[in-house]
Scaffold this motif. Structure first.
Motif, PDB file in Angstrom:
ATOM      1  N   ASN A 170      38.396 -20.736  -3.145  1.00 30.31           N
ATOM      2  CA  ASN A 170      37.140 -20.297  -2.530  1.00 30.31           C
ATOM      3  C   ASN A 170      36.273 -19.507  -3.512  1.00 30.31           C
ATOM      4  OD1 ASN A 170      36.898 -21.506  -0.093  1.00 30.31           O
ATOM      5  ND2 ASN A 170      37.667 -19.793   1.095  1.00 30.31           N
ATOM      6  N   LEU A 171      36.230 -19.948  -4.746  1.00 30.39           N
ATOM      7  CA  LEU A 171      35.374 -19.339  -5.758  1.00 30.39           C
ATOM      8  C   LEU A 171      34.258 -20.316  -6.108  1.00 30.39           C
ATOM      9  CD1 LEU A 171      38.033 -17.854  -8.211  1.00 30.39           C
ATOM     10  CD2 LEU A 171      36.785 -16.663  -6.407  1.00 30.39           C
ATOM     11  N   PHE A 172      33.040 -19.802  -6.225  1.00 33.31           N
ATOM     12  CA  PHE A 172      31.938 -20.661  -6.630  1.00 33.31           C
ATOM     13  C   PHE A 172      30.897 -19.862  -7.386  1.00 33.31           C
ATOM     14  CE2 PHE A 172      29.928 -18.752  -2.969  1.00 33.31           C
ATOM     15  CZ  PHE A 172      28.588 -18.708  -3.305  1.00 33.31           C
ATOM     16  N   ILE A 173      30.134 -20.589  -8.167  1.00 38.92           N
ATOM     17  CA  ILE A 173      28.913 -20.066  -8.776  1.00 38.92           C
ATOM     18  C   ILE A 173      27.873 -21.168  -8.630  1.00 38.92           C
ATOM     19  CG2 ILE A 173      27.742 -19.338 -10.887  1.00 38.92           C
ATOM     20  CD1 ILE A 173      30.414 -18.307 -11.928  1.00 38.92           C
ATOM     21  N   HIS A 174      26.703 -20.790  -8.133  1.00 36.90           N
ATOM     22  CA  HIS A 174      25.578 -21.721  -8.064  1.00 36.90           C
ATOM     23  C   HIS A 174      24.379 -21.033  -8.699  1.00 36.90           C
ATOM     24  CE1 HIS A 174      22.714 -24.704  -6.785  1.00 36.90           C
ATOM     25  NE2 HIS A 174      21.964 -23.732  -6.290  1.00 36.90           N
ATOM     26  N   ALA A 175      23.784 -21.685  -9.667  1.00 33.92           N
ATOM     27  CA  ALA A 175      22.601 -21.133 -10.325  1.00 33.92           C
ATOM     28  C   ALA A 175      21.384 -21.950  -9.920  1.00 33.92           C
ATOM     29  CB  ALA A 175      22.773 -21.164 -11.833  1.00 33.92           C
ATOM     30  N   GLU A 176      20.373 -21.233  -9.503  1.00 37.00           N
ATOM     31  CA  GLU A 176      19.100 -21.872  -9.199  1.00 37.00           C
ATOM     32  C   GLU A 176      18.093 -21.372 -10.228  1.00 37.00           C
ATOM     33  OE1 GLU A 176      15.862 -21.174  -5.858  1.00 37.00           O
ATOM     34  OE2 GLU A 176      17.665 -22.133  -5.045  1.00 37.00           O
ATOM     35  N   VAL A 177      17.498 -22.309 -10.939  1.00 37.07           N
ATOM     36  CA  VAL A 177      16.494 -21.981 -11.946  1.00 37.07           C
ATOM     37  C   VAL A 177      15.144 -22.405 -11.377  1.00 37.07           C
ATOM     38  CG1 VAL A 177      15.773 -22.257 -14.339  1.00 37.07           C
ATOM     39  CG2 VAL A 177      18.198 -22.474 -13.743  1.00 37.07           C
ATOM     40  N   ARG A 178      14.259 -21.453 -11.205  1.00 36.12           N
ATOM     41  CA  ARG A 178      12.927 -21.727 -10.669  1.00 36.12           C
ATOM     42  C   ARG A 178      11.916 -21.616 -11.800  1.00 36.12           C
ATOM     43  NH1 ARG A 178      13.601 -17.386  -5.962  1.00 36.12           N
ATOM     44  NH2 ARG A 178      15.525 -18.201  -5.079  1.00 36.12           N
ATOM     45  N   ILE A 179      11.194 -22.699 -12.013  1.00 40.11           N
ATOM     46  CA  ILE A 179      10.214 -22.729 -13.099  1.00 40.11           C
ATOM     47  C   ILE A 179       8.888 -23.276 -12.565  1.00 40.11           C
ATOM     48  CG2 ILE A 179      11.948 -22.971 -14.916  1.00 40.11           C
ATOM     49  CD1 ILE A 179      11.369 -25.967 -14.980  1.00 40.11           C
ATOM     50  N   LEU A 180       7.802 -22.883 -13.205  1.00 39.59           N
ATOM     51  CA  LEU A 180       6.507 -23.446 -12.826  1.00 39.59           C
ATOM     52  C   LEU A 180       6.478 -24.922 -13.190  1.00 39.59           C
ATOM     53  CD1 LEU A 180       3.885 -20.709 -13.763  1.00 39.59           C
ATOM     54  CD2 LEU A 180       4.565 -21.474 -11.480  1.00 39.59           C
ATOM     55  N   GLU A 181       5.844 -25.703 -12.345  1.00 33.01           N
ATOM     56  CA  GLU A 181       5.740 -27.139 -12.557  1.00 33.01           C
ATOM     57  C   GLU A 181       5.112 -27.435 -13.913  1.00 33.01           C
ATOM     58  OE1 GLU A 181       3.125 -28.630  -9.509  1.00 33.01           O
ATOM     59  OE2 GLU A 181       1.702 -27.019  -9.853  1.00 33.01           O
ATOM     60  N   GLY A 182       5.421 -28.621 -14.435  1.00 34.51           N
ATOM     61  CA  GLY A 182       4.806 -29.041 -15.685  1.00 34.51           C
ATOM     62  C   GLY A 182       5.798 -29.417 -16.774  1.00 34.51           C
ATOM     63  N   ARG A 183       7.067 -29.059 -16.599  1.00 31.37           N
ATOM     64  CA  ARG A 183       8.065 -29.436 -17.599  1.00 31.37           C
ATOM     65  C   ARG A 183       8.475 -30.901 -17.378  1.00 31.37           C
ATOM     66  NH1 ARG A 183       7.514 -24.478 -17.965  1.00 31.37           N
ATOM     67  NH2 ARG A 183       8.196 -23.186 -19.649  1.00 31.37           N
ATOM     68  N   THR A 184       8.885 -31.562 -18.440  1.00 21.91           N
ATOM     69  CA  THR A 184       9.324 -32.955 -18.331  1.00 21.91           C
ATOM     70  C   THR A 184      10.717 -33.025 -17.713  1.00 21.91           C
ATOM     71  OG1 THR A 184      10.420 -32.992 -20.487  1.00 21.91           O
ATOM     72  CG2 THR A 184       8.047 -33.528 -20.444  1.00 21.91           C
ATOM     73  N   SER A 185      11.077 -34.199 -17.247  1.00 19.69           N
ATOM     74  CA  SER A 185      12.428 -34.409 -16.711  1.00 19.69           C
ATOM     75  C   SER A 185      13.478 -34.125 -17.775  1.00 19.69           C
ATOM     76  CB  SER A 185      12.589 -35.846 -16.203  1.00 19.69           C
ATOM     77  OG  SER A 185      11.764 -36.071 -15.093  1.00 19.69           O
ATOM     78  N   GLU A 186      13.189 -34.496 -19.003  1.00 24.13           N
ATOM     79  CA  GLU A 186      14.132 -34.260 -20.108  1.00 24.13           C
ATOM     80  C   GLU A 186      14.325 -32.760 -20.349  1.00 24.13           C
ATOM     81  OE1 GLU A 186      11.478 -36.387 -20.295  1.00 24.13           O
ATOM     82  OE2 GLU A 186      12.617 -38.277 -20.211  1.00 24.13           O
ATOM     83  N   GLN A 187      13.242 -31.989 -20.290  1.00 22.06           N
ATOM     84  CA  GLN A 187      13.344 -30.539 -20.474  1.00 22.06           C
ATOM     85  C   GLN A 187      14.156 -29.909 -19.340  1.00 22.06           C
ATOM     86  OE1 GLN A 187       9.084 -29.855 -20.757  1.00 22.06           O
ATOM     87  NE2 GLN A 187       9.347 -29.063 -22.854  1.00 22.06           N
ATOM     88  N   LYS A 188      13.917 -30.371 -18.115  1.00 20.99           N
ATOM     89  CA  LYS A 188      14.662 -29.823 -16.971  1.00 20.99           C
ATOM     90  C   LYS A 188      16.136 -30.209 -17.044  1.00 20.99           C
ATOM     91  CE  LYS A 188      11.244 -31.181 -14.142  1.00 20.99           C
ATOM     92  NZ  LYS A 188      10.488 -31.438 -12.913  1.00 20.99           N
ATOM     93  N   GLU A 189      16.418 -31.420 -17.495  1.00 25.80           N
ATOM     94  CA  GLU A 189      17.811 -31.850 -17.644  1.00 25.80           C
ATOM     95  C   GLU A 189      18.514 -31.014 -18.711  1.00 25.80           C
ATOM     96  OE1 GLU A 189      20.358 -35.864 -18.773  1.00 25.80           O
ATOM     97  OE2 GLU A 189      18.240 -36.058 -18.232  1.00 25.80           O
ATOM     98  N   ALA A 190      17.839 -30.760 -19.824  1.00 25.09           N
ATOM     99  CA  ALA A 190      18.422 -29.943 -20.896  1.00 25.09           C
ATOM    100  C   ALA A 190      18.640 -28.508 -20.430  1.00 25.09           C
ATOM    101  CB  ALA A 190      17.523 -29.975 -22.133  1.00 25.09           C
ATOM    102  N   LEU A 191      17.699 -27.982 -19.672  1.00 23.93           N
ATOM    103  CA  LEU A 191      17.821 -26.633 -19.125  1.00 23.93           C
ATOM    104  C   LEU A 191      19.012 -26.543 -18.177  1.00 23.93           C
ATOM    105  CD1 LEU A 191      16.794 -23.759 -18.576  1.00 23.93           C
ATOM    106  CD2 LEU A 191      15.151 -24.765 -16.954  1.00 23.93           C
ATOM    107  N   SER A 192      19.126 -27.495 -17.274  1.00 30.37           N
ATOM    108  CA  SER A 192      20.246 -27.527 -16.338  1.00 30.37           C
ATOM    109  C   SER A 192      21.580 -27.601 -17.088  1.00 30.37           C
ATOM    110  CB  SER A 192      20.102 -28.724 -15.389  1.00 30.37           C
ATOM    111  OG  SER A 192      21.197 -28.789 -14.506  1.00 30.37           O
ATOM    112  N   ALA A 193      21.656 -28.466 -18.081  1.00 28.68           N
ATOM    113  CA  ALA A 193      22.890 -28.617 -18.859  1.00 28.68           C
ATOM    114  C   ALA A 193      23.238 -27.334 -19.607  1.00 28.68           C
ATOM    115  CB  ALA A 193      22.755 -29.781 -19.835  1.00 28.68           C
ATOM    116  N   ALA A 194      22.231 -26.670 -20.170  1.00 25.78           N
ATOM    117  CA  ALA A 194      22.479 -25.423 -20.918  1.00 25.78           C
ATOM    118  C   ALA A 194      23.043 -24.347 -20.008  1.00 25.78           C
ATOM    119  CB  ALA A 194      21.190 -24.944 -21.584  1.00 25.78           C
ATOM    120  N   ILE A 195      22.462 -24.183 -18.827  1.00 28.56           N
ATOM    121  CA  ILE A 195      22.942 -23.154 -17.898  1.00 28.56           C
ATOM    122  C   ILE A 195      24.316 -23.545 -17.359  1.00 28.56           C
ATOM    123  CG2 ILE A 195      22.459 -21.941 -15.734  1.00 28.56           C
ATOM    124  CD1 ILE A 195      20.643 -21.216 -18.189  1.00 28.56           C
ATOM    125  N   PHE A 196      24.504 -24.808 -17.027  1.00 24.44           N
ATOM    126  CA  PHE A 196      25.803 -25.284 -16.536  1.00 24.44           C
ATOM    127  C   PHE A 196      26.902 -25.032 -17.571  1.00 24.44           C
ATOM    128  CE2 PHE A 196      29.006 -28.617 -16.017  1.00 24.44           C
ATOM    129  CZ  PHE A 196      29.396 -28.380 -14.704  1.00 24.44           C
TER     130      PHE A 196
END
Length: 118
Positions: free
Chosen positions: A61-87
């Motif tokens: 019963n252990l979890f971590i969930h990160a929500e990254v909120r950013i202003l619109e305008g970044r590319t899908s590739e940038q968001k994917e890289a950001l998600s991967a870096a935080i993950f």
């Protein structure tokens, strides 16, 4: 402006440093190079009561969930890289946590308000 909100099971406070998780999460956001370092905001929110799917006997019963909120305008590739870096950062910081997830969300500029110091 980007916000990194780290939600976690409160039980983790017994095994990892939450202040270190926050400060290192801040650094992981900065290391992506996508944001001005002075604009990044990181915080952690513990959860005491929750259900993770079907509870199994002996599950941690252990979890971590990160929500990254950013202003619109970044590319899908940038968001994917950001998600991967935080993950990847979270997986390294908390290898004993079986449930780790990251979500990158766009905030619409038209509906985002912010007070800034003079």
């Amino acid at each position: 402006m980007p916000h990194l909100v780290i939600e976690y099971s409160q039980k983790l406070e017994d095994s990892i440093s939450i202040p270190a998780l926050v400060s290192n999460g801040q650094q992981a956001m900065n290391d992506t190079g996508l944001f001005n370092a002075g604009a990044i905001k990181t915080r952690a929110v513990p959860f005491r009561e929750f259900v993770l799917g079907k509870s199994h006997e002996g599950s941690s019963n252990l979890f971590i969930h990160a929500e990254v909120r950013i202003l619109e305008g970044r590319t899908s590739e940038q968001k994917e890289a950001l998600s991967a870096a935080i993950f990847n950062y979270l997986c390294e910081a908390a290898p004993e946590v079986p449930e780790i997830s990251v979500e990158v969300r766009d905030m619409q500029k038209a509906s985002y308000s912010k007070r800034v110091p003079f």
